[in-house]
Design an enzyme around this catalytic site. Sequence first.
Site, PDB file in Angstrom:
ATOM      1  N   LYS A  46     -20.739 -24.943  29.526  1.00  0.00           N
ATOM      2  CA  LYS A  46     -20.680 -23.846  30.492  1.00  0.00           C
ATOM      3  C   LYS A  46     -22.062 -23.178  30.463  1.00  0.00           C
ATOM      4  O   LYS A  46     -22.675 -23.057  29.403  1.00  0.00           O
ATOM      5  CB  LYS A  46     -19.567 -22.882  30.052  1.00  0.00           C
ATOM      6  CG  LYS A  46     -19.430 -21.626  30.875  1.00  0.00           C
ATOM      7  CD  LYS A  46     -18.673 -21.839  32.159  1.00  0.00           C
ATOM      8  CE  LYS A  46     -18.756 -20.578  33.029  1.00  0.00           C
ATOM      9  NZ  LYS A  46     -18.489 -20.833  34.440  1.00  0.00           N
ATOM     10  N   CYS A 154     -25.670 -22.016  40.937  1.00  0.00           N
ATOM     11  CA  CYS A 154     -24.485 -21.145  40.878  1.00  0.00           C
ATOM     12  C   CYS A 154     -24.365 -20.389  42.199  1.00  0.00           C
ATOM     13  O   CYS A 154     -25.291 -19.683  42.603  1.00  0.00           O
ATOM     14  CB  CYS A 154     -24.592 -20.152  39.715  1.00  0.00           C
ATOM     15  SG  CYS A 154     -23.191 -19.021  39.689  1.00  0.00           S
ATOM     16  N   LYS A 191     -29.614 -29.161  38.300  1.00  0.00           N
ATOM     17  CA  LYS A 191     -28.361 -29.191  39.082  1.00  0.00           C
ATOM     18  C   LYS A 191     -28.583 -28.420  40.370  1.00  0.00           C
ATOM     19  O   LYS A 191     -28.818 -27.206  40.359  1.00  0.00           O
ATOM     20  CB  LYS A 191     -27.214 -28.592  38.273  1.00  0.00           C
ATOM     21  CG  LYS A 191     -25.854 -28.726  38.983  1.00  0.00           C
ATOM     22  CD  LYS A 191     -24.726 -28.414  38.039  1.00  0.00           C
ATOM     23  CE  LYS A 191     -23.371 -28.441  38.714  1.00  0.00           C
ATOM     24  NZ  LYS A 191     -22.286 -28.131  37.773  1.00  0.00           N
TER      25      LYS A 191
HETATM   26  C1  LIG Z   1     -14.088 -22.351  37.447  1.00  0.00           C
HETATM   27  C2  LIG Z   1     -15.378 -23.084  37.593  1.00  0.00           C
HETATM   28  C3  LIG Z   1     -16.490 -22.632  36.885  1.00  0.00           C
HETATM   29  C4  LIG Z   1     -17.716 -23.308  37.010  1.00  0.00           C
HETATM   30  N1  LIG Z   1     -18.792 -22.865  36.300  1.00  0.00           N
HETATM   31  C5  LIG Z   1     -19.982 -23.526  36.374  1.00  0.00           C
HETATM   32  C6  LIG Z   1     -21.083 -23.144  35.572  1.00  0.00           C
HETATM   33  O1  LIG Z   1     -21.016 -22.205  34.756  1.00  0.00           O
HETATM   34  N2  LIG Z   1     -22.236 -23.831  35.715  1.00  0.00           N
HETATM   35  C7  LIG Z   1     -22.360 -24.900  36.578  1.00  0.00           C
HETATM   36  O2  LIG Z   1     -23.441 -25.513  36.658  1.00  0.00           O
HETATM   37  N3  LIG Z   1     -21.316 -25.292  37.342  1.00  0.00           N
HETATM   38  C8  LIG Z   1     -20.133 -24.635  37.250  1.00  0.00           C
HETATM   39  N4  LIG Z   1     -19.061 -25.068  37.996  1.00  0.00           N
HETATM   40  C9  LIG Z   1     -19.211 -26.227  38.921  1.00  0.00           C
HETATM   41  C10 LIG Z   1     -18.737 -27.532  38.280  1.00  0.00           C
HETATM   42  O3  LIG Z   1     -19.537 -27.876  37.174  1.00  0.00           O
HETATM   43  C11 LIG Z   1     -18.791 -28.704  39.294  1.00  0.00           C
HETATM   44  O4  LIG Z   1     -20.124 -28.854  39.737  1.00  0.00           O
HETATM   45  C12 LIG Z   1     -17.879 -28.483  40.513  1.00  0.00           C
HETATM   46  O5  LIG Z   1     -16.659 -27.892  40.148  1.00  0.00           O
HETATM   47  C13 LIG Z   1     -17.616 -29.792  41.258  1.00  0.00           C
HETATM   48  O6  LIG Z   1     -16.917 -30.706  40.425  1.00  0.00           O
HETATM   49  P1  LIG Z   1     -15.314 -30.964  40.573  1.00  0.00           P
HETATM   50  O7  LIG Z   1     -15.076 -31.372  41.982  1.00  0.00           O
HETATM   51  O8  LIG Z   1     -15.021 -32.044  39.568  1.00  0.00           O
HETATM   52  O9  LIG Z   1     -14.650 -29.677  40.255  1.00  0.00           O
HETATM   53  C14 LIG Z   1     -17.819 -24.416  37.874  1.00  0.00           C
HETATM   54  C15 LIG Z   1     -16.685 -24.869  38.564  1.00  0.00           C
HETATM   55  C16 LIG Z   1     -15.476 -24.224  38.423  1.00  0.00           C
HETATM   56  C17 LIG Z   1     -14.266 -24.735  39.179  1.00  0.00           C
END
Ligand SMILES: Cc1cc2nc3c(=O)[nH]c(=O)nc-3n(C[C@H](O)[C@H](O)[C@H](O)COP(=O)(O)O)c2cc1C
Length: 380
Positions: A46, A154, A191
């Site tokens: 995270k 973000c 990212k």
């Molecule tokens: C609740 C939540 C918190 C997230 N927090 C971060 C974060 O702190 N840093 C980050 O780079 N991406 C964060 N993301 C994005 C995820 O790493 C990922 O890029 C995004 O959810 C797409 O992947 P998925 O379709 O598998 O969910 C977060 C996503 C969710 C759902």
Amino acid sequence: MPARLAVDFTGLRFDNPFLLASAPPTESDSNIMRAFDAGWGGVVTKTIGLHPVVNVAGPKTKFLRATPESGQLSMQKRTGAALHSSWNWELISDKPMDWWLPKLARIKKAHPDRILVASIMAGSGSDRELQNWQTLATSCQDAGADAFELNLSCPHMDREDMGSNIGKNQKLISTVTQAVKEVAKVPIWAKLTPSTTDVVLEARAAFAGGADAISSSNTFPSLPLVDPESLEFEMNVDGLVSYGGLGGPAILPQSLAKIGQLTTALPDKSFSGIGGIAEFPHALNYVLLGCGTVQVCTAAMLDHAIGPNVIKSLKAGMAEFMDRKHYGSLEQFRGLLRDRVVPHSQIRRPDEKDYRGGYDTEGYAKGEQVGTSKTVGTRD
Ligand SMILES: Cc1cc2nc3c(=O)[nH]c(=O)nc-3n(C[C@H](O)[C@H](O)[C@H](O)COP(=O)(O)O)c2cc1C
């Protein structure tokens, strides 16, 4: 599990190409330890920052589901509904860097062969902010992080010099990446946000600053739906809402488009694919377009918080696929379909007539013809 699932990516050896993305599944050392025990090849923590973090007064993530018969989309739980997406407005880790550092060291000691990527984020509006990136980087690498993922994506930052606001500014992307590169002894992944017009431009800026790989995508900007009865957003605090991020199945094709743009433009570079992955065929799409690793968030959140069943099925699916197709390593099918993504005009027309994308040479894209059926026909 056979060693042939292993991959080399940005100079690091991964037991398998499947990583937990930076998100709640990787928000603590206990989660990360469980994830490694479950078989994930790597994790991205995270996001760790230096500025104070206070989340909204209410749920930070909810899941949108679709009812097959009616097509109703809602966050309300109901039987028979299928997952459509996750929606979140969660900020980066609310734990300070000093909380994280001993934990990174402990995780690495317990799992020296697994890859621990530290996601980091600071601002970019001053030299002090750039130093914050360097403080985060040196501290995390000294604690044992194997790589950095720079959070330039973000979507929830009001600050103009942070998160996806950096990721929308090519100069800031290069400046921040370069600042981290100056102190980094480990690979740097950047990212990127999907909410720009041409992600290739931002990727070039990151590589120019010294990035070793691009991770794409973060969540897509979105609003929760309005409940037609209460006339309230399904996710709100005191009736108010802000733009949040969409993840999960709904973004798989959109994230693939971003990856397609990136890998066709920069075929020799390294990419970590993210967005909507729950099963091996989803991950395979990213690999066939040229990704060397993939990351999972939403599907893992819904599976005992860290995805033990998800990683089991990803690894089993990949092993079965490689057996069936007689592949000895991921490298043998990585990028196999990258060159199949071409400009629209290169797609064959049924009558074999030439088509050059509606340009003048075809004689029907001239100004005086605007509005004619032929011109309309050239639009997508
Ligand atoms: C609740 C939540 C918190 C997230 N927090 C971060 C974060 O702190 N840093 C980050 O780079 N991406 C964060 N993301 C994005 C995820 O790493 C990922 O890029 C995004 O959810 C797409 O992947 P998925 O379709 O598998 O969910 C977060 C996503 C969710 C759902």
